[in-house]
Design an enzyme around this catalytic site. Structure first.
Site, PDB file in Angstrom:
ATOM      1  N   SER A  56       0.854  -1.193   0.000  1.00  0.00           N
ATOM      2  CA  SER A  56       0.000   0.000   0.000  1.00  0.00           C
ATOM      3  C   SER A  56       0.888   1.240   0.000  1.00  0.00           C
ATOM      4  CB  SER A  56      -0.890   0.000   1.240  1.00  0.00           C
ATOM      5  OG  SER A  56      -0.073   0.127   2.394  1.00  0.00           O
ATOM      6  N   ASP A  94      -1.439  -1.668  -3.915  1.00  0.00           N
ATOM      7  CA  ASP A  94      -2.779  -1.716  -3.333  1.00  0.00           C
ATOM      8  C   ASP A  94      -3.272  -0.278  -3.128  1.00  0.00           C
ATOM      9  OD1 ASP A  94      -4.987  -2.929  -2.125  1.00  0.00           O
ATOM     10  OD2 ASP A  94      -4.044  -2.999  -0.135  1.00  0.00           O
ATOM     11  N   HIS A 190     -12.548  -2.765   5.297  1.00  0.00           N
ATOM     12  CA  HIS A 190     -11.154  -2.852   5.726  1.00  0.00           C
ATOM     13  C   HIS A 190     -11.030  -2.874   7.249  1.00  0.00           C
ATOM     14  CE1 HIS A 190     -10.371  -1.035   1.607  1.00  0.00           C
ATOM     15  NE2 HIS A 190      -9.756  -2.190   1.590  1.00  0.00           N
ATOM     16  N   GLY A 191      -9.950  -3.493   7.734  1.00  0.00           N
ATOM     17  CA  GLY A 191      -9.626  -3.420   9.154  1.00  0.00           C
ATOM     18  C   GLY A 191     -10.141  -4.606   9.952  1.00  0.00           C
ATOM     19  N   SER A 235     -10.371 -10.068   5.518  1.00  0.00           N
ATOM     20  CA  SER A 235      -9.854 -10.774   6.684  1.00  0.00           C
ATOM     21  C   SER A 235     -11.013 -11.343   7.487  1.00  0.00           C
ATOM     22  CB  SER A 235      -9.032  -9.820   7.569  1.00  0.00           C
ATOM     23  OG  SER A 235      -7.728  -9.686   7.042  1.00  0.00           O
TER      24      SER A 235
HETATM   25  P1  13P Z   1      -8.455  -6.535   5.530  1.00  0.00           P
HETATM   26  O1  13P Z   1      -8.304  -5.323   6.380  1.00  0.00           O
HETATM   27  O2  13P Z   1      -9.807  -7.178   5.706  1.00  0.00           O
HETATM   28  O3  13P Z   1      -7.362  -7.503   5.695  1.00  0.00           O
HETATM   29  O4  13P Z   1      -8.427  -6.058   4.007  1.00  0.00           O
HETATM   30  C1  13P Z   1      -7.213  -5.805   3.351  1.00  0.00           C
HETATM   31  C2  13P Z   1      -7.401  -5.168   2.028  1.00  0.00           C
HETATM   32  O5  13P Z   1      -8.464  -5.129   1.462  1.00  0.00           O
HETATM   33  C3  13P Z   1      -6.221  -4.581   1.374  1.00  0.00           C
HETATM   34  O6  13P Z   1      -6.567  -3.815   0.288  1.00  0.00           O
END
Ligand code: 13P
Length: 331
Positions: A56, A94, A190-191, A235
């Site tokens: 990222s 990313d 995310h997260g 995740s």
């Molecule tokens: P998570 O936070 O669910 O692991 O997602 C990561 C993601 O989408 C990276 O672009």
């Protein structure tokens, strides 16, 4: 200017084609540190899986862009050393948020980039994605674009609310941008705190989040048959890691992820790339906390980073084999 092919990396085109027809998804694991990189490569080699290593903007700021690029080059050499003569490793940006960032990565040897214009008005998202595609395709670098907005926080990317992808827009968007894959929003985020407890249902003492919008995914698949779809925010936030973190001095409240059965179902569809970052962070932190709590005299980073690396590797192998189904899929 460095071309990724000279680094032994591959783009996503062929691996996505095979994943869509084969009913599995390619793991896209974020990395910032050497231990994460080693764990990803060891897991991919042991399971004979193609893999996307993604970086990222925050990772570039943390670890330094040049170092990360050399780490990806090192990942290819390391995979060969571990006995995999032809690894399929993608180095992917990313959430690129500008043409300049995407161009910089392409010029540095990335084999794939994401341009995330999902927070822009529709026409601006198209114009930005097309500009990146036009540049990237000159070097055979593949491009992921995004339609719809995910909630949550990840590095510099954050949004309070999600907006599901509108299936009626996907044909126009993919045709006009020329993107190679499309990230969609169907309820992931995310997260490590994807849902509030109020959004979940209590089943046998476990908080179960609302299901992903598979109806939207299926509509998109009908509109774009065989087109590679990407799921961010995937995740599953394993409770055992959260419990270990909390047991050994951490404080993670109401951490809730995407149930793995739902990701397994998505992987069987046109979803051919599944992004996982938070689970690696949790696996690393849990192992470090446990080690330091149980060995208060240790101060050599290798003593606690080794179990952290082992725990991440175990998690990556589990995802590859039991959730995404990409094991044994190396060409
Ligand atoms: P998570 O936070 O669910 O692991 O997602 C990561 C993601 O989408 C990276 O672009």
């Amino acid at each position: 200017m460095v071309n990724y092919k000279d680094l032994g990396l591959v783009n996503t085109r062929e691996m996505f084609k095979k994943a869509v027809t084969g009913g599995y998804a390619i793991p896209a694991f974020n990395f910032n540190t050497m231990e994460q990189m080693q764990a990803i490569v060891m897991a991919a080699v042991e399971t004979k899986s193609p893999v996307i290593m993604q970086v990222s903007k925050g990772a570039r700021n943390y670890a330094n862009a040049t170092i990360l690029r050399y780490m990806a080059e090192g990942a290819v050499a390391y995979a060969k050393e571990l006995g995999c003569p032809n690894p399929e490793i993608v180095l992917h940006l990313d959430h690129g948020d500008s043409f300049e960032l995407c161009k910089d990565c392409i010029d540095m040897g990335f084999s794939s980039v994401m341009i995330d214009g999902s927070s822009l008005p529709y026409e601006e998202n198209i114009a930005l994605a097309k500009k990146v595609v036009d540049y990237a395709h000159q070097f055979d670098v593949t491009v992921e674009a995004e339609l719809g907005v995910l909630a949550g926080v990840e590095d510099e990317v954050s949004s309070a609310e999600s907006h599901y992808t509108k299936p009626e827009e996907v044909i126009d968007f993919s045709t006009r941008t020329g993107c190679d894959s499309l990230a969609i929003s169907i309820g992931t985020s995310h997260g490590a705190h994807k849902f509030t407890p109020e959004q979940c249902t209590l089943v046998n003492g476990v908080l179960v989040p609302p299901p992903l919008a598979f109806d939207i995914l299926h509509e998109i698949e009908k509109k774009l048959p065989g087109f590679p779809i990407v799921l961010h925010g995937s995740s599953s936030v394993p409770m055992e890691e959260v419990n270990t973190i909390n047991k050994f001095g951490g404080h993670l409240e109401a951490a809730i992820g995407i149930p793995e059965e739902q990701l397994r179902e998505a992987a069987k569809s046109a979803v051919c790339k599944i992004n996982i970052d938070s689970d690696s962070r949790l696996a690393m932190t849990a192992a470090i906390r446990q080690h330091l709590a149980e060995h208060p005299g240790d101060f050599d980073p290798r003593q606690y980073l080794k179990p952290a690396r082992e725990n991440m590797k175990k998690m990556y192998i589990h995802k590859i084999v039991n959730v995404l189904g990409s094991d044994g899929k190396l060409g």
